[in-house]
Design an enzyme around this catalytic site. Structure first.
Site, PDB file in Angstrom:
ATOM      1  N   HIS A  60      14.612 -39.503 -12.740  1.00 40.65           N
ATOM      2  CA  HIS A  60      15.346 -40.103 -13.865  1.00 40.65           C
ATOM      3  C   HIS A  60      15.131 -39.252 -15.109  1.00 40.65           C
ATOM      4  CE1 HIS A  60      11.273 -41.585 -14.338  1.00 40.65           C
ATOM      5  NE2 HIS A  60      11.540 -42.046 -15.547  1.00 40.65           N
ATOM      6  N   HIS A  62      13.854 -39.451 -18.145  1.00 35.76           N
ATOM      7  CA  HIS A  62      12.857 -39.610 -19.192  1.00 35.76           C
ATOM      8  C   HIS A  62      12.158 -38.249 -19.290  1.00 35.76           C
ATOM      9  CE1 HIS A  62      12.500 -44.282 -18.977  1.00 35.76           C
ATOM     10  NE2 HIS A  62      13.302 -43.908 -19.958  1.00 35.76           N
ATOM     11  N   ASP A  64       9.316 -37.042 -19.585  1.00 30.70           N
ATOM     12  CA  ASP A  64       8.122 -36.684 -18.803  1.00 30.70           C
ATOM     13  C   ASP A  64       8.453 -36.341 -17.350  1.00 30.70           C
ATOM     14  OD1 ASP A  64       8.669 -39.550 -18.904  1.00 30.70           O
ATOM     15  OD2 ASP A  64       6.860 -39.873 -17.713  1.00 30.70           O
ATOM     16  N   HIS A  65       9.748 -36.404 -16.986  1.00 29.41           N
ATOM     17  CA  HIS A  65      10.130 -36.087 -15.599  1.00 29.41           C
ATOM     18  C   HIS A  65      11.025 -34.854 -15.470  1.00 29.41           C
ATOM     19  CE1 HIS A  65       8.409 -39.794 -13.852  1.00 29.41           C
ATOM     20  NE2 HIS A  65       8.470 -40.129 -15.132  1.00 29.41           N
ATOM     21  N   HIS A 137      14.132 -49.172 -13.030  1.00 29.36           N
ATOM     22  CA  HIS A 137      13.396 -48.615 -14.167  1.00 29.36           C
ATOM     23  C   HIS A 137      14.176 -48.784 -15.482  1.00 29.36           C
ATOM     24  CE1 HIS A 137      10.259 -46.346 -16.041  1.00 29.36           C
ATOM     25  NE2 HIS A 137      10.967 -45.259 -16.240  1.00 29.36           N
ATOM     26  N   ASP A 207       9.356 -43.584 -11.301  1.00 33.08           N
ATOM     27  CA  ASP A 207       8.945 -44.711 -12.151  1.00 33.08           C
ATOM     28  C   ASP A 207       9.766 -45.939 -11.757  1.00 33.08           C
ATOM     29  OD1 ASP A 207       7.579 -42.716 -13.437  1.00 33.08           O
ATOM     30  OD2 ASP A 207       8.507 -43.027 -15.410  1.00 33.08           O
ATOM     31  N   HIS A 265       1.502 -41.359 -11.807  1.00 38.90           N
ATOM     32  CA  HIS A 265       1.998 -41.756 -13.128  1.00 38.90           C
ATOM     33  C   HIS A 265       0.933 -42.597 -13.840  1.00 38.90           C
ATOM     34  CE1 HIS A 265       5.001 -43.097 -16.163  1.00 38.90           C
ATOM     35  NE2 HIS A 265       5.628 -41.991 -15.821  1.00 38.90           N
TER      36      HIS A 265
HETATM   37 ZN   LIG Z   1       7.552 -41.439 -16.494  1.00 37.37          ZN
HETATM   38 ZN   LIG Z   2      10.361 -43.318 -16.863  1.00 34.05          ZN
END
Ligand SMILES: [Zn+2]
Ligand SMILES: [Zn+2]
Length: 303
Positions: A60, A62, A64-65, A137, A207, A265
């Site tokens: 996804h 976000h 951090d990914h 999510h 996530d 995570h």
């Molecule tokens: Zn994340």
């Molecule tokens: Zn996320």
């Protein structure tokens, strides 16, 4: 070989000891990268995985990914890569790749093929497949199943000889599934080949709140890598931020009958110690670990 290397195991915020999400799977030399947070390429160097990534799968959008992708492709290009790169992900993947190609004064030396996947969609890779699974999510998000197709059963050499099949080319004919005739008698492959053996299966949730789609997809998986961001006492916060607690992930793993569960995570709250997570999970499911940076897991072939 089927090897999983954890390149980034942290939650939304990186910490001095944990990078944002990235998991590398090496299947018989083919490298598949699942998520690519900041710092992924340096982690690849530390783990000595090489950078010949065949495909990247984003769970996804976000930061951090996926924030590690621009730097990674620039390095790949700098290193002279010419092979195309596949980037798969949920809705917005095409737009992302278009932006990526236009970003900065930088000419890419290879083609990037973007493909958006929907819940249930499969990519056939020959002797295995990758399936996208919709998750929960709050934004378009996917988990992934990497599953090998079943392998043919074991060839029973002694039995074949007993049945009068001479050692040689007729053996391989039977192994290929073709009947052979010996002295007017038909020998069927099923008479000398055992029942087919299951392939290996790895599931990565990305996530998500615990959800039925991942539970179903994880049935009897060799390895489930699941969101285990928070300890059970912070369940309300997990619900609000659409993550899972360690206990919830363990319950899902247990219900799905997975052989091994790894929680990832990990929230920056547990920088000092991940014991609260492990305690919550172990109460429910014994075969659980908390992901650590550069941890490697080999998945053996089952008989
Ligand atoms: Zn994340
Ligand atoms: Zn996320």
């Amino acid at each position: 070989m089927l090897r999983v290397t954890f390149l980034g195991t942290g939650g939304t915020l990186p910490t001095p000891n944990r990078n944002p999400s990235a998991i590398l799977i090496n299947r018989e030399g083919e490298l598949l990268l699942f998520d690519c947070g900041e710092g992924t390429q340096q982690q690849m160097m530390r783990a000595k995985t090489g950078m010949k990534i065949n495909s990247i799968f984003i769970t996804h959008f976000h930061a951090d990914h996926f924030l590690g992708i621009p730097g990674l492709i620039q390095t790949m290009s700098f290193n002279g890569r010419t092979e195309p790169l596949e980037i798969y992900g949920p809705e917005w993947t095409k737009q992302f790749v278009n932006l990526l190609i236009q970003l900065g004064y930088f000419k890419l030396g290879f083609v990037i093929n973007a493909r958006e996947l929907e819940d249930g969609e499969m990519i056939d890779k020959g002797d295995y497949f990758i399936k996208a699974v919709g998750t929960d999510h709050g934004i378009p998000s996917l988990g992934y199943v990497i599953e090998e197709k079943g392998r043919v059963g074991r060839f029973n050499r002694e039995k074949a000889i007993k049945l009068g099949v001479p050692v040689g080319p007729l053996f391989s004919k039977l192994q290929k599934g073709e009947p052979v005739i010996i002295d007017g008698k038909t020998i069927l492959p099923s008479m000398v080949i055992g029942k087919s053996r299951p392939g290996r299966k790895i599931v990565y949730s990305g996530d998500t709140r615990p959800c039925e789609s991942i539970e179903k997809a994880s049935a009897k998986a060799d390895l489930l890598i699941h969101d285990g961001t928070l300890a059970d006492e912070l369940k309300d916060w997990a619900i609000e931020t659409k993550h899972s607690t360690a206990g919830e992930a363990a319950r899902l793993g247990k219900k799905a009958n997975v052989k091994q569960l790894i929680l990832t995570h990990v929230s920056s709250r547990y920088s000092e110690s991940t014991e609260p997570l492990l305690d919550d999970a172990k109460k429910v499911f014994e075969t659980v670990k908390i992901a650590e940076e550069l941890m490697e897991i080999e998945i053996p072939l089952s008989d």
